[in-house]
Design a protein around this motif. Structure first.
Motif: not given
Length: 286
Positions: A262-286
């Motif tokens: 998720x969001x594994x890029x120099x300049x990603x555009x992910x939009x996973x957040x919680x309802x308070x508006x705080x974004x998820x950290x980029x991550x890998x499941x590996x």
């Protein structure tokens, strides 16, 4: 217009997509178009180049940390990492060692230590590829989860493609304050966006779970920023949707998925957040 330029390295230039204007009595005069110019005077360098003591071993520590070790401090905020993106995989060990050393020096084994994760930066990429910046962010994420009483302020949504030091410092301060209120002052508050916890392969899909208390996802029309890996090791962009407390990820062309990023890029555009508006950290499941 007379402009005086002082430039110690590289080439002097206007940075693309930055606002340049003159403001006189409330009126703005746009300066972002092509210029005609004439060099009025050029001054030779009057001294040798700088010695960047902060890039020398022990330079910053001896100048700025060691003089403080007899003071009592509540905690530490750490906003750094850009200079380590050339060797990102070693960053986790370096940061963990430094945290341990500082806690020993300040005689406080539980001293809160809060890291600001690297912001999004540089040009976006069309395909999911390797990224040193993403790897370093993941090292920062892992340290925040593995080191006791450590926190992470995620700012993956406020960076600028053309500025390694993005202008929005208020959001950085707000998110650091949330972490400090929770870790240093014991407040029962939500200080993190969705924190990845585990994955499970379900047919041609991968189901992601997140740390309890951070999995109150904000609804969005379309989740972005996910990539999926097949058994042959190739990454492809993926679709994703929220299902209750989980996120389901898939690509119709990938029948044997093994991992998600998720969001594994120099300049990603992910939009996973919680309802308070705080974004998820980029991550890998590996």
């Amino acid at each position: 217009i007379a402009v005086r330029v002082s430039n110690g390295s590289g080439k002097g230039q206007f940075i693309a997509d930055k606002p340049y204007y003159l403001e006189v009595e409330g009126q703005k005069i746009d300066l972002k178009f092509e210029w005609k110019y004439k060099i009025g005077a050029k001054v030779d360098r009057i001294a040798p180049g700088q010695t960047f003591i902060r890039w020398k071993p022990t330079g910053l520590y001896n100048a700025m940390i060691n003089p403080l070790i007899n003071y009592n401090i509540k905690g530490a905020l750490w906003y750094q990492g850009e200079s380590n993106t050339g060797k990102p995989k070693e960053y986790g060990d370096l940061l963990t060692t430094m945290i341990t050393d500082w806690r020993n020096k300040f005689n406080n084994k539980e001293m809160p230590f809060i890291t600001v994760q690297l912001a999004n930066f540089m040009e976006s990429k069309a395909q999911p590829i390797e990224s040193n910046w993403a790897e370093l962010r993941d090292q920062q994420r892992k340290v925040s989860l593995q080191v006791p009483n450590a926190g992470l302020a995620v700012i993956i949504d406020i960076g600028e493609w053309n500025d390694i030091h993005p202008l929005d410092k208020k959001t950085v301060g707000d998110r650091l304050a949330l972490q400090a209120m929770k870790l240093a002052y014991g407040k029962n508050i939500i200080a993190d966006g969705p924190v990845y916890q585990s994955m499970k392969v379900d047919g041609n899909k991968i189901v992601l779970t997140f740390k309890a208390g951070t999995d109150d996802f904000a609804p969005v029309a379309e989740l972005k920023g996910f990539a999926i890996k097949n058994a042959e090791g190739k990454w492809a962009w993926a679709k994703a949707k929220i299902e209750g407390k989980t996120v389901v990820v898939w690509n119709d062309s990938v029948t044997n998925p093994v991992a998600v990023r998720y969001d594994w890029a120099d300049n990603p555009d992910g939009n996973l957040k919680n309802k308070t508006g705080l974004p998820a950290s980029p991550f890998t499941t590996e």
